[in-house]
Design a protein around this motif. Structure first.
Motif, PDB file in Angstrom:
ATOM      1  N   PHE A 120       0.833  -1.198   0.000  1.00  0.00           N
ATOM      2  CA  PHE A 120       0.000   0.000   0.000  1.00  0.00           C
ATOM      3  C   PHE A 120       0.872   1.254   0.000  1.00  0.00           C
ATOM      4  CE2 PHE A 120      -3.800  -2.347   1.107  1.00  0.00           C
ATOM      5  CZ  PHE A 120      -3.305  -3.432   1.806  1.00  0.00           C
ATOM      6  N   TYR A 132       0.077   5.191   1.333  1.00  0.00           N
ATOM      7  CA  TYR A 132      -0.836   6.112   1.985  1.00  0.00           C
ATOM      8  C   TYR A 132      -0.248   7.515   1.903  1.00  0.00           C
ATOM      9  CZ  TYR A 132      -3.416   2.273   4.260  1.00  0.00           C
ATOM     10  OH  TYR A 132      -4.187   1.169   4.523  1.00  0.00           O
ATOM     11  N   GLN A 191      -0.501  11.404   3.798  1.00  0.00           N
ATOM     12  CA  GLN A 191      -0.951  12.119   4.989  1.00  0.00           C
ATOM     13  C   GLN A 191      -0.685  13.605   4.811  1.00  0.00           C
ATOM     14  OE1 GLN A 191       1.002  11.234   8.775  1.00  0.00           O
ATOM     15  NE2 GLN A 191      -0.934  11.537   9.850  1.00  0.00           N
ATOM     16  N   GLY A 197      -5.469  12.372   9.045  1.00  0.00           N
ATOM     17  CA  GLY A 197      -5.175  10.952   9.054  1.00  0.00           C
ATOM     18  C   GLY A 197      -4.567  10.509   7.737  1.00  0.00           C
ATOM     19  N   LEU A 198      -4.378   9.201   7.620  1.00  0.00           N
ATOM     20  CA  LEU A 198      -3.792   8.642   6.406  1.00  0.00           C
ATOM     21  C   LEU A 198      -4.891   8.295   5.410  1.00  0.00           C
ATOM     22  CD1 LEU A 198      -1.553   8.201   8.621  1.00  0.00           C
ATOM     23  CD2 LEU A 198      -0.806   6.271   7.240  1.00  0.00           C
ATOM     24  N   PHE A 230       3.538   7.343   2.916  1.00  0.00           N
ATOM     25  CA  PHE A 230       3.968   6.135   3.610  1.00  0.00           C
ATOM     26  C   PHE A 230       3.705   4.914   2.756  1.00  0.00           C
ATOM     27  CE2 PHE A 230       4.977   7.795   7.751  1.00  0.00           C
ATOM     28  CZ  PHE A 230       4.167   8.908   7.912  1.00  0.00           C
ATOM     29  N   GLN A 264       1.336  -5.363   4.057  1.00  0.00           N
ATOM     30  CA  GLN A 264       0.229  -5.903   4.841  1.00  0.00           C
ATOM     31  C   GLN A 264       0.610  -7.168   5.569  1.00  0.00           C
ATOM     32  OE1 GLN A 264      -3.208  -4.794   5.181  1.00  0.00           O
ATOM     33  NE2 GLN A 264      -2.989  -6.278   6.815  1.00  0.00           N
ATOM     34  N   PRO A 279      -0.098  -6.582  12.234  1.00  0.00           N
ATOM     35  CA  PRO A 279      -0.585  -5.324  11.689  1.00  0.00           C
ATOM     36  C   PRO A 279       0.124  -4.918  10.398  1.00  0.00           C
ATOM     37  CG  PRO A 279       1.064  -4.887  13.337  1.00  0.00           C
ATOM     38  CD  PRO A 279       0.924  -6.383  13.280  1.00  0.00           C
ATOM     39  N   LEU A 280      -0.266  -3.741   9.894  1.00  0.00           N
ATOM     40  CA  LEU A 280       0.472  -3.118   8.805  1.00  0.00           C
ATOM     41  C   LEU A 280       1.869  -2.771   9.289  1.00  0.00           C
ATOM     42  CD1 LEU A 280      -1.717  -0.336   7.114  1.00  0.00           C
ATOM     43  CD2 LEU A 280      -0.840  -2.388   6.050  1.00  0.00           C
ATOM     44  N   PHE A 299       4.686  -0.102   8.409  1.00  0.00           N
ATOM     45  CA  PHE A 299       4.898   1.128   7.651  1.00  0.00           C
ATOM     46  C   PHE A 299       6.387   1.383   7.449  1.00  0.00           C
ATOM     47  CE2 PHE A 299       0.816   3.154   7.317  1.00  0.00           C
ATOM     48  CZ  PHE A 299       0.069   2.643   8.356  1.00  0.00           C
ATOM     49  N   GLY A 300       6.701   2.039   6.334  1.00  0.00           N
ATOM     50  CA  GLY A 300       8.004   2.664   6.219  1.00  0.00           C
ATOM     51  C   GLY A 300       8.016   3.945   7.032  1.00  0.00           C
ATOM     52  N   LYS A 301       9.167   4.609   7.075  1.00  0.00           N
ATOM     53  CA  LYS A 301       9.304   5.799   7.912  1.00  0.00           C
ATOM     54  C   LYS A 301       8.723   7.039   7.261  1.00  0.00           C
ATOM     55  CE  LYS A 301      13.181   4.214  10.687  1.00  0.00           C
ATOM     56  NZ  LYS A 301      14.526   4.502  11.231  1.00  0.00           N
ATOM     57  N   ARG A 343       8.715  12.762   2.857  1.00  0.00           N
ATOM     58  CA  ARG A 343       8.053  14.062   2.766  1.00  0.00           C
ATOM     59  C   ARG A 343       8.279  14.621   1.366  1.00  0.00           C
ATOM     60  NH1 ARG A 343       5.639  17.503   5.889  1.00  0.00           N
ATOM     61  NH2 ARG A 343       6.107  16.220   7.725  1.00  0.00           N
TER      62      ARG A 343
END
Lengths: 115, 110
Positions: free
Chosen positions: B34, B36, B38, B43-44, B90, B94, B97-98, B100-102, B105
């Protein structure tokens, strides 16, 4: 529109004063998650509910608790907030089945300030 | 265990230029991937997802990503960015939980 709702969007609490954040969803998803996100960091999972089953992450402090009274609502309780608990708290939902869980849908977040 | 590496913490790009945000994952099993986005104080929002099938995935806001199993990558691309694309992005893999990468920006410069 189906959605994830978080209230309040901004919450200020005093050091050591219990606080509750709420999340509701109209997606009818059976899995609900709470994340903590500090500035310039990725979200960090605190815990999740798979149906009624509560799943706590190993490194989630005992200070953080959660309740899910029904499918639509989930609460995050911080029993004695410290200054380090100031963060954005994100609620998310997803479908879950025996094959796993699917993409997550996030609420707008609650920004918690601890004074 | 699954992990996600976003190779760039910040990506500045001029408006209307193309952009690529890089993501590599590690997993010993089939994955769902995924991206996402933000925006500040929000939220995402899910941009796009890869579950199976075509390796080129199209998402919202003109973004697309390509799943490359041999390189374990899932880079995000947009041919022409707008000021409104300025946000944190991000990548996530999956599991439950998911993971995430860091985050990267993206700053779009007028």
């Amino acid at each position: 529109d189906a959605m994830v709702i978080q209230n309040p969007r901004y919450q200020v609490t005093q050091f050591g004063k219990p606080v509750t954040l709420s999340c509701s969803q109209t997606l009818n998803h059976n899995v609900m998650y709470w994340y903590q996100q500090k500035s310039s960091q990725a979200p960090k999972l605190l815990f999740h509910y798979y149906d009624k089953d509560f799943n706590n992450e190993a490194d989630t402090p005992d200070n953080f608790q959660s309740r899910r009274p029904n499918t639509s609502f989930c609460f995050l309780d911080i029993r004695s907030p410290g200054l380090g608990d100031a963060a954005m708290y994100l609620c998310a939902t997803s479908r879950g089945s025996g094959r796993g869980t699917y993409e997550q849908y996030f609420g707008p977040g609650t920004r918690l300030t601890v004074t | 265990a699954q992990s996600v590496t976003q190779l760039d913490s910040q990506v500045p790009v001029f408006e209307e230029a193309p952009v690529e945000l890089r993501c590599n994952y590690s997993s010993s099993v089939s994955v769902y991937l995924f991206w996402y986005v933000q925006y500040p104080n929000q939220g995402l929002q899910l941009l796009l997802k890869y579950l199976s099938g075509s390796t080129l995935v199209k998402g919202i806001n003109g973004f697309e990503a390509e799943f490359n199993k041999s390189q374990t990558s899932f880079h995000l691309r947009k041919p022409s960015v707008h000021i409104s694309d300025t946000a944190e992005y991000f990548c996530a893999v999956q599991t439950t939980p998911l993971v995430f990468g860091k985050g990267t920006r993206l700053s779009v410069i007028a």
